[in-house]
Write a protein that holds these residues in place. Structure first.
Motif, mmCIF file in Angstrom:
data_model
loop_
_atom_site.group_PDB
_atom_site.id
_atom_site.type_symbol
_atom_site.label_atom_id
_atom_site.label_comp_id
_atom_site.label_asym_id
_atom_site.label_seq_id
_atom_site.Cartn_x
_atom_site.Cartn_y
_atom_site.Cartn_z
ATOM 1 N N LEU B 241 0.839 -1.204 0.000
ATOM 2 C CA LEU B 241 0.000 0.000 0.000
ATOM 3 C C LEU B 241 0.875 1.255 0.000
ATOM 4 N N ASP B 242 1.971 1.222 0.751
ATOM 5 C CA ASP B 242 2.922 2.346 0.731
ATOM 6 C C ASP B 242 3.400 2.622 -0.699
ATOM 7 N N ALA B 243 3.812 1.554 -1.390
ATOM 8 C CA ALA B 243 4.385 1.714 -2.733
ATOM 9 C C ALA B 243 3.336 2.246 -3.707
ATOM 10 N N LEU B 244 2.113 1.730 -3.611
ATOM 11 C CA LEU B 244 1.042 2.263 -4.472
ATOM 12 C C LEU B 244 0.824 3.748 -4.201
ATOM 13 N N SER B 245 0.891 4.127 -2.920
ATOM 14 C CA SER B 245 0.558 5.510 -2.570
ATOM 15 C C SER B 245 1.643 6.501 -2.980
ATOM 16 N N PHE B 246 2.882 6.034 -3.152
ATOM 17 C CA PHE B 246 3.996 6.943 -3.475
ATOM 18 C C PHE B 246 4.421 6.858 -4.942
ATOM 19 N N TRP C 179 -3.893 12.925 5.884
ATOM 20 C CA TRP C 179 -3.772 11.517 5.488
ATOM 21 C C TRP C 179 -4.889 10.646 6.073
ATOM 22 N N LEU C 180 -5.593 11.134 7.096
ATOM 23 C CA LEU C 180 -6.760 10.385 7.591
ATOM 24 C C LEU C 180 -7.721 10.093 6.440
ATOM 25 N N ALA C 181 -7.822 11.027 5.492
ATOM 26 C CA ALA C 181 -8.748 10.843 4.364
ATOM 27 C C ALA C 181 -8.219 9.822 3.357
ATOM 28 N N ARG C 182 -6.973 9.376 3.544
ATOM 29 C CA ARG C 182 -6.392 8.411 2.613
ATOM 30 C C ARG C 182 -6.439 6.980 3.158
ATOM 31 N N VAL C 183 -7.067 6.812 4.328
ATOM 32 C CA VAL C 183 -7.285 5.471 4.891
ATOM 33 C C VAL C 183 -8.780 5.297 5.073
ATOM 34 N N VAL C 184 -9.324 4.230 4.502
ATOM 35 C CA VAL C 184 -10.766 4.045 4.582
ATOM 36 C C VAL C 184 -11.177 3.728 6.022
ATOM 37 N N GLY C 232 4.515 5.996 3.580
ATOM 38 C CA GLY C 232 3.288 5.934 2.779
ATOM 39 C C GLY C 232 2.076 5.620 3.631
ATOM 40 N N VAL C 233 0.944 5.461 2.975
ATOM 41 C CA VAL C 233 -0.324 5.365 3.708
ATOM 42 C C VAL C 233 -0.554 4.004 4.367
ATOM 43 N N GLY C 234 0.087 2.950 3.860
ATOM 44 C CA GLY C 234 -0.010 1.644 4.528
ATOM 45 C C GLY C 234 0.584 1.733 5.922
ATOM 46 N N THR C 235 1.768 2.331 6.008
ATOM 47 C CA THR C 235 2.421 2.504 7.303
ATOM 48 C C THR C 235 1.639 3.469 8.191
#
Lengths: 261, 261, 261
Positions: B241-246, C179-184, C232-235
């Motif tokens: 998910l990190d890689a997709l987001s960056f 980034w809160l808006a980037r996590v469902v 990124g957003v996963g982390t």
């Protein structure tokens, strides 16, 4: 034993609650099993017969899902597919208590897994629930053995110390970490992992294969805590899947702490 | 092309399986799309017409959800909203095979995405399933092209090497990492990401926009593995998910490995 | 105040959308609450009465779930269990607008939480939706106050700046990260966390307890971004649960930025 799971790659059919589907599937993949999730009445019987194990978890039961469990459970019983029942929150509402007892009239599970309160509720020990939840090692072991006799199957009681019994042989499993209780679905995944171990270690028998699964699951949580304790429970969840995915039998068995009292 | 996705912010309407809803939504957000998930009969038609893409994924199909897919799919076809069908585990039970074929009588997908076994089952190549699953590059390409002709639409076959074909043009995509198969829902999310690329690159056409999406998805998995290989599959999921987001178009396209044989 | 949540360990009954069940449960565990998720008609009333808070989230509403919300909501109103309504995507389809208004005829929520567009749609400000979504601080505050008067309950509008009002007292909360808006599900979890704060701070009253929850939730997102921005957003999602799980009242309150205009 986890090497046997990876070699067998057992297909585990899960009819489980909607909160934990993703975590259960990822946990099964991490130990080397293959998850399939369907509750569709038109295919559950066929799937339960193809599968190497069937998990019935009542966490978010609907009327439609109850019928799916009944159909799949009976088909599994007929074809010899091992069944694990996880009676989530039985005792919490009158509906849950009734419906789990109804299900037990229709389906014979090979293992019932619950916390102390759930197993106590299942055998009518309502008044002692609070005492059981804050259970001593002794209580888990005694409860598992007693419930196994009453219910006529293998019973696994999880908590600070886990215990599993078929009424004759009883084991205590002294692995695990308390942060497991801070991630939703770790109990639910455990039921599925026990099935993967049973399906991959049939020569050991249900109680011993299950005990091995319980212990190695606990070892993974200990390793996850060691790598996540400075970070928090979000990291713990990730490290737990990491630990399951990298565990091997040599390491897992060396760290297992199974006691036959 | 991912920069175009971020600019367009396409609304992707997903009617998908209950195991992967969260991962699919987070993956769509990571590439810059906007997910919406509803299967309610009273609004699926309106939503499918508003949306820039409609995903139909049969992983945990119920009778209610089948009807939702039928309604949404027909509305999408009428309004020109692109449709991707992911016929999860078609061939695994007789029900799945029948119901996916029924759906194809009602809805015309723009792309069908599956692994080799699923696509083979869809065109009646049951007997060769095992051979196809352990497919060579040649097999994926041949299967995609053959299925595209039989089914009259674009077909994407994913596996060690991915292939996509509309029956005339065929591409091999040589990106991706095998750990994708160790995280549940990576195939399901891919169907949604392909829609985001189709919706954001209409001037390229469906096959080329899809191929770009497949390649950049694969690139993200390669980057995730590089950062997670010492840790395990829990970390891989996060890093993916990190890689997709960056990811950006320049980097994503430079690393894409698309071959037209 | 989060120390009070951990001490009280409130039971939060969630009837929520299928995309966010897991994240909501893990988020509630992280702040020290106990989640329970059931929509079964045979037990929702009993559960809503046992619980310390009831969340109704319409993100993936089905006819069956609507009836569950109606039953649980009425039972909660009767027994005094606080209710938070999250009218996800109200205004997006005609069905959603109608059904949320129907629900408000049956159930009286203690707090309604939505983004600017949702709250505007709820009070019939359709034409201004786009303006409200790109809201100024002023707009959020004005909208919350106006909606609280029209709807006769406390209204929380979240966005770049959050605002909460019961029509008399109004607060702006200037914590949070984009980034809160980037996590469902971060909005959905917030509704549940507000309930945990209300249940654990009854002496403060609903508006102030909710404002404290909003601010500390925002602080956690700021801490998560500081530790995830290179990744990124996963982390970010993982670090956000980490931050919630390690927050204490002293730190959380010191960093809270609540303004009474």
């Amino acid at each position: 034993m986890i090497d046997d799971v990876r070699k067998k790659n057992p297909l585990i059919h899960c009819i489980t609650n909607e909160v934990v589907t993703n975590f259960t599937a990822n946990g099964l993949l991490a130990v080397g099993a293959a998850p399939v999730m369907t509750g569709n009445h038109e295919e559950v019987e066929e799937m339960a017969q193809i599968a190497d194990g069937l998990l019935l978890n009542t966490g978010t039961l609907t009327p439609y899902q109850y019928e799916a469990m009944r159909l799949a459970g009976r088909a599994a019983n007929e074809s010899g597919t091992p069944v694990v029942l996880d009676p989530v929150a039985v005792g919490a509402t009158s509906y849950r208590t009734r419906v789990v007892k109804d299900l037990l009239q229709e389906v014979t599970p090979d293992v019932i897994r619950g916390n102390g309160g759930e197993i106590a509720a299942l055998i009518g020990m309502h008044s002692q629930m609070h005492g059981v939840e804050g259970q001593s090692d002794q209580a888990a072991e005694t409860l598992a053995k007693e419930a196994a006799k009453v219910l006529g199957t293998t019973v696994c009681v999880t908590g600070e110390v886990d215990a599993i019994s078929d009424g004759t042989r009883t084991y205590q499993i002294k692995n695990g970490h308390e942060w497991l209780a801070r991630v939703v679905g770790t109990g639910c995944l455990l039921g599925a992992v026990i099935l993967a171990y049973i399906a991959s270690g049939q020569e050991k028998g249900i109680v011993q294969a299950s005990a091995a699964g319980l212990a190695q699951y606990g070892v993974a949580s200990e390793e996850a805590f060691a790598r996540a304790k400075e970070d928090g429970v979000g990291t713990f969840q990730q490290r737990f899947l990491d630990a399951l995915s990298f565990m091997n039998s040599t390491d897992g068995e060396r760290k297992s702490h199974i006691v036959e009292p």
